[in-house]
Design an enzyme around this catalytic site. Structure first.
Site, PDB file in Angstrom:
ATOM      1  N   SER A 179       6.392  47.695  28.406  1.00 23.84           N
ATOM      2  CA  SER A 179       6.785  48.391  27.180  1.00 23.84           C
ATOM      3  C   SER A 179       6.571  49.880  27.344  1.00 23.84           C
ATOM      4  CB  SER A 179       5.945  47.895  25.996  1.00 23.84           C
ATOM      5  OG  SER A 179       6.140  48.712  24.855  1.00 23.84           O
ATOM      6  N   TYR A 237      -1.819  45.633  21.717  1.00 16.86           N
ATOM      7  CA  TYR A 237      -0.514  45.368  22.335  1.00 16.86           C
ATOM      8  C   TYR A 237      -0.264  46.336  23.485  1.00 16.86           C
ATOM      9  CZ  TYR A 237       4.617  45.087  22.719  1.00 16.86           C
ATOM     10  OH  TYR A 237       5.904  44.952  23.168  1.00 16.86           O
TER      11      TYR A 237
END
Length: 282
Positions: free
Chosen positions: A174, A187
């Site tokens: 990500s 995350y």
């Protein structure tokens, strides 16, 4: 803007594609296949969003597909239908990739159904935005890493005995791993671990001729977004990118296909950034 904050836009995790407005674009109608994966088998974790689009893209290239998904039956079945419409075979396996035993059983089922495994795509993930680190519970921290990071160890360990020279392992990282995100501490941390995992695993498997690479998406319009962010953030999702919009799942899928293909035969341990124009280091 993606939406106007309609009441129906907010969803409970993990979200369902058909309830989204607009519905994510998983299939690129202008895609031209080069038959790069005819006769090969691809195993993907995650049956909606980027996983769905990637599965469809590999099916267009001739691969048979196995999809592991957690709870979204509707999205998984729709993905299977679209794969079969492309003329490929598809099996669905439901369960939790954060559990080692399930991962072992899933890979064995793939081998039983197809007799081979050529590409493993570790795509499944979850996020739980919190404004402060004090709000992140121990249970949330463990679950985030279990799904996002531990699953990659478990799936890779289960698949490795069946992968041969020329096979590929791909991970979904990500932009948050490189830029950070204040509401996504756990995350982003798990995604940073995935980057290190990808680099280290690529070195470990290089002598076996198995390449390991990663794709780091930016803001992509998937069920994860309306099911984890409030409507006011969903409404502006992706508008802070240089391209001024969120990406669609199909715009990420081709990066996975490229990295797994022979076109990327001299690429391993690397990350492709599909993020709408943000410059990142690493």
């Amino acid at each position: 803007m993606l939406s106007k904050g309609q009441p129906g836009q907010a969803q409970k995790p993990p979200g369902v594609e058909k309830k989204m407005d607009p519905i994510p674009q998983s299939d690129n109608p202008n895609y031209k296949s080069a038959d790069r994966f005819v006769g090969k088998v691809v195993l993907i974790t995650g049956g909606s969003g980027i996983g769905k689009a990637t599965a469809i893209c590999f099916a267009k290239e001739g691969a048979d597909i196995a999809i592991i998904y957690h709870t979204t039956d509707q999205d998984a079945k729709e993905t299977k239908k679209q794969i079969e419409d492309e003329g490929s075979k598809c099996i669905l396996i439901k369960g939790d990739v954060g559990v080692r035993k399930f991962c072992n059983e899933s890979v064995k089922r793939v081998m039983k159904e197809f007799g081979r495994l050529d590409v493993l795509i570790n795509n499944a993930g979850e996020q739980h935005p919190k404004d402060k680190i004090e709000e992140i519970s121990e249970d949330q921290l463990r679950k985030t890493f279990q799904t996002n990071m531990f699953s990659m160890f478990f799936m890779t360990q289960a698949a490795l005995p069946y992968l041969k020279k020329g096979s590929s392992i791909l991970t979904n990282s990500s932009v948050t791993a490189y830029q950070g995100r204040e509401q996504l501490l756990d995350y982003a941390s798990s995604k940073g671990a995935i980057t290190s995992f990808t680099r280290s695993l690529s070195l470990s498997l290089a002598k076996k001729g198995i390449r390991v690479n990663s794709v780091a998406p930016g803001p992509i319009w998937t069920p994860l977004i309306p099911s984890t962010f409030p409507p006011e953030k969903v409404d502006k999702f992706g508008t802070d990118t240089p391209l001024g919009r969120a990406g669609q799942p199909y715009e990420v899928a081709l990066a996975f296909v490229f990295l797994a293909s022979d076109d990327a035969s001299y690429i391993t341990g690397q990350t492709i950034h599909v993020n709408g124009g943000h410059s990142v280091n690493g």
